[in-house]
Design an enzyme around this catalytic site. Structure first.
Site, PDB file in Angstrom:
ATOM      1  N   TYR A  72       3.360  18.360 -14.196  1.00  0.00           N
ATOM      2  CA  TYR A  72       2.204  17.761 -13.518  1.00  0.00           C
ATOM      3  C   TYR A  72       1.675  16.569 -14.314  1.00  0.00           C
ATOM      4  CZ  TYR A  72      -2.201  17.467 -10.979  1.00  0.00           C
ATOM      5  OH  TYR A  72      -3.250  17.030 -10.211  1.00  0.00           O
ATOM      6  N   PHE A 131       0.789  -8.911   4.129  1.00  0.00           N
ATOM      7  CA  PHE A 131       1.520  -7.937   4.947  1.00  0.00           C
ATOM      8  C   PHE A 131       0.493  -7.128   5.743  1.00  0.00           C
ATOM      9  CE2 PHE A 131       3.527  -3.730   5.485  1.00  0.00           C
ATOM     10  CZ  PHE A 131       4.526  -4.136   6.327  1.00  0.00           C
ATOM     11  N   ASP A 132       0.912  -6.451   6.824  1.00  0.00           N
ATOM     12  CA  ASP A 132      -0.085  -5.832   7.718  1.00  0.00           C
ATOM     13  C   ASP A 132      -0.926  -4.758   7.028  1.00  0.00           C
ATOM     14  OD1 ASP A 132       1.983  -3.973   7.654  1.00  0.00           O
ATOM     15  OD2 ASP A 132       2.094  -3.689   9.806  1.00  0.00           O
ATOM     16  N   ASP A 221       2.542  -9.301  -4.521  1.00  0.00           N
ATOM     17  CA  ASP A 221       3.003  -8.213  -3.661  1.00  0.00           C
ATOM     18  C   ASP A 221       4.526  -8.257  -3.769  1.00  0.00           C
ATOM     19  OD1 ASP A 221       3.917  -6.607  -1.658  1.00  0.00           O
ATOM     20  OD2 ASP A 221       2.469  -7.259  -0.159  1.00  0.00           O
ATOM     21  N   ALA A 223       7.291  -6.315  -3.141  1.00  0.00           N
ATOM     22  CA  ALA A 223       8.256  -5.440  -2.456  1.00  0.00           C
ATOM     23  C   ALA A 223       9.697  -5.957  -2.545  1.00  0.00           C
ATOM     24  CB  ALA A 223       7.844  -5.268  -0.993  1.00  0.00           C
ATOM     25  N   LYS A 264      11.713  -0.921  -0.938  1.00  0.00           N
ATOM     26  CA  LYS A 264      12.557  -2.079  -0.598  1.00  0.00           C
ATOM     27  C   LYS A 264      13.481  -2.339  -1.792  1.00  0.00           C
ATOM     28  CE  LYS A 264       9.043  -2.495   2.429  1.00  0.00           C
ATOM     29  NZ  LYS A 264       7.906  -1.558   2.461  1.00  0.00           N
ATOM     30  N   HIS A 456       0.289  -1.397  16.137  1.00  0.00           N
ATOM     31  CA  HIS A 456       1.712  -1.390  16.517  1.00  0.00           C
ATOM     32  C   HIS A 456       2.385  -0.039  16.270  1.00  0.00           C
ATOM     33  CE1 HIS A 456       1.101  -2.840  12.467  1.00  0.00           C
ATOM     34  NE2 HIS A 456       2.352  -2.555  12.133  1.00  0.00           N
TER      35      HIS A 456
HETATM   36  C1  LIG Z   1       5.406  -7.273   1.699  1.00  0.00           C
HETATM   37  C2  LIG Z   1       4.982  -5.848   1.855  1.00  0.00           C
HETATM   38  N1  LIG Z   1       3.892  -5.390   1.212  1.00  0.00           N
HETATM   39  C3  LIG Z   1       3.476  -4.113   1.311  1.00  0.00           C
HETATM   40  C4  LIG Z   1       4.144  -3.222   2.105  1.00  0.00           C
HETATM   41  C5  LIG Z   1       3.633  -1.803   2.218  1.00  0.00           C
HETATM   42  O1  LIG Z   1       4.499  -0.925   1.600  1.00  0.00           O
HETATM   43  P1  LIG Z   1       4.717   0.597   2.070  1.00  0.00           P
HETATM   44  O2  LIG Z   1       5.333   0.549   3.435  1.00  0.00           O
HETATM   45  O3  LIG Z   1       5.608   1.166   1.050  1.00  0.00           O
HETATM   46  O4  LIG Z   1       3.379   1.245   2.095  1.00  0.00           O
HETATM   47  C6  LIG Z   1       5.285  -3.637   2.794  1.00  0.00           C
HETATM   48  C7  LIG Z   1       6.019  -2.698   3.657  1.00  0.00           C
HETATM   49  O5  LIG Z   1       6.830  -3.053   4.474  1.00  0.00           O
HETATM   50  C8  LIG Z   1       5.710  -4.997   2.679  1.00  0.00           C
HETATM   51  O6  LIG Z   1       6.785  -5.459   3.313  1.00  0.00           O
END
Ligand SMILES: Cc1ncc(COP(=O)(O)O)c(C=O)c1O
Length: 466
Positions: A72, A131-132, A221, A223, A264, A456
């Site tokens: 843990y 990102f969304d 960010d 990813a 990713k 979406h």
């Molecule tokens: C550029 C970017 N930032 C953040 C995220 C959010 O990551 P997660 O889906 O692992 O929560 C994504 C997910 O597709 C992304 O493409």
């Protein structure tokens, strides 16, 4: 003739996928409210919904999972992950999280809170493009998210090496006239929302330095950090002789914090990171939020084995043979579509081919979701699942409630890492080419059910007459 370069792996285990009939797909889509997100995966033949957590792990990753330490607190796997982060990114402080949005939820509200304590009344985050989920977390924390993407990214037919770049003059104006409200800048690499497009080293450096000169923190960010580094190596002659590893270090030397969805380029099915270069005080404060929201600070919602797999995945992401083969597959699909006159974002991005639905359906209004129409038609035709990146994903302005204008109406064909062969890509291309031939017969959509945020994922639709 130049020889093609095969994938730098061979297949050791396979997972059967099932082709369905058109009648089965029609029923499945109706049951899903005409929203491919709601489809059951067993009704999908080739799943190009996302590259997030859907790739294949390597034998080394699977092997290392057995060595995962499930304690843990103080797990060995956490220390392995933290050491790997330090080696790759030169960042001292690591918080593991369950995925990218886990990092967003523990970081952004705190940054907004700290900004408000300093007297900021209208907090705002600036990004090349949020990102969304990033936008959602910024807004849920009571701040605004502003995108400052360069103009060339909006013209899908124009080729430009760096369509993920900030518009630096807009950034400079924002800093000049609105400095007091800016909480942070977020550099998204590669920039998913405009087509997986890379950000150049010059742009990263200039944006970060503008921010730093004004005392604004710089967040990456991250990813798709390795894909962005690969594009820099390919497209910037100053870096053509550098290793991916060195380029990654240079990119991250410009940032104070990074958030990462490790699903990713981290090459894992689940996991994420929230890391700090050297701001120990901020790290400690974010750790405090991690405990109630994600889990204890040395596991952050992950099993020890997940962290063990991530440590290996992050290293494998830097392998140039892997990156070459991955990007080549995305290009392969893109070129096949282009040869048949399908309008796509050019040049193709790192993780996906983005099809310009606005060009295919010039008469379908944004509020009738042209790219969603295309996703549905492709699924019906072939069992291939894609996703909308357009007005539907963009959502409504949280203050006015009006549909926010979307820069694009794109259908994203997202390619998981190390998962499908080029023969799968041939099938996807042939199917989409057939769908586009029948574009005149497809019907626009309107909401049957509209969720308040991130609509979406769960919205339901009905068709209307054109
Ligand atoms: C550029 C970017 N930032 C953040 C995220 C959010 O990551 P997660 O889906 O692992 O929560 C994504 C997910 O597709 C992304 O493409």
């Amino acid at each position: 003739m130049s020889r093609s370069i095969p994938e730098p792996w061979r297949i050791k285990m396979v997972e059967p996928i099932r082709m369905t009939t058109k009648a089965q797909r029609k029923n499945a889509l109706i049951e899903a409210g005409l929203n491919p997100f709601i489809l059951k995966s067993e009704d999908v033949f080739i799943d190009l919904l996302t590259d997030s957590g859907t790739g294949a792990m390597s034998d080394r990753q699977w092997a290392n999972m057995l060595l995962g330490d499930e304690s843990y607190a103080g797990s060995k796997s956490y220390y392995l992950l933290s050491k790997t982060v330090e080696e790759i990114f030169d960042f001292q402080y690591t918080i593991p999280v369950h995925q990218g949005r886990g990092a967003e939820q523990i970081l952004f509200p705190l940054l907004v809170e700290l900004a408000k304590e300093k007297g900021v009344s209208e907090p705002i985050f600036l990004s090349n493009h949020h990102f969304d989920t990033t936008k959602a977390h910024v807004e849920m924390a009571g701040a605004r998210a502003k995108n400052l993407i360069c103009a060339s990214s909006l013209q899908t037919e124009i080729t430009n090496d760096w369509k993920g770049n900030f518009d630096l003059s807009k950034l400079s104006n924002e800093i000049k006239y609105n400095r007091k409200n800016i909480v942070a800048i977020i550099i998204t690499i590669t920039c998913n929302s405009v087509g997986g497009q890379p950000v150049s080293m010059d742009n990263i450096r200039s944006a970060a330095r503008m921010a730093r000169d004004s005392g604004i923190p710089v967040i990456i960010d991250a990813a798709r950090f390795a894909e962005n580094a690969y594009f820099i190596k390919q497209r910037d002659s100053n870096f053509s002789h550098e290793t991916i590893s060195k380029i990654v270090k240079k990119i991250f030397s410009e940032a104070d914090i990074f958030t990462m969805s490790a699903k990713k380029d981290g090459m894992v099915n689940i996991g994420g990171l929230c890391c700090f270069r050297n701001n120990e005080s901020l790290f400690r404060q974010v750790q405090l939020r991690c405990v109630p929201m994600e889990g204890f600070v040395t596991y952050g919602g992950l099993a020890g084995r997940d962290m063990a797999a991530m440590a290996i995945g992050l290293q494998e992401a830097l392998d140039e043979d892997h990156l070459r083969s991955r990007i080549a597959q995305v290009e392969y699909l893109g070129h096949k579509l282009q040869q048949s006159g399908i309008p796509i974002q050019t040049p193709v991005g790192g993780h996906a081919v983005f099809v310009d639905a606005r060009k295919i359906f010039p008469d379908i209004k944004p509020e009738n979701f042209p790219a969603q129409v295309l996703c549905n038609a492709l699924y019906l035709e072939s069992g291939v699942r894609a996703t909308e990146i357009g007005s539907l994903m963009m959502g409504r302005d949280p203050i006015t409630g009006q549909q926010e204008p979307s820069l694009f109406e794109l259908m994203r064909l997202t390619i998981p890492r190390r998962t499908y062969t080029d023969n799968h890509m041939n099938y996807v291309a042939d199917s989409l080419i057939d769908v586009v031939k029948k574009a005149d017969m497809l019907k626009p959509l309107e909401f049957e059910y509209e969720p308040k945020i991130l609509r979406h994922f769960t919205a339901r639709f009905r068709e209307i007459e054109r």
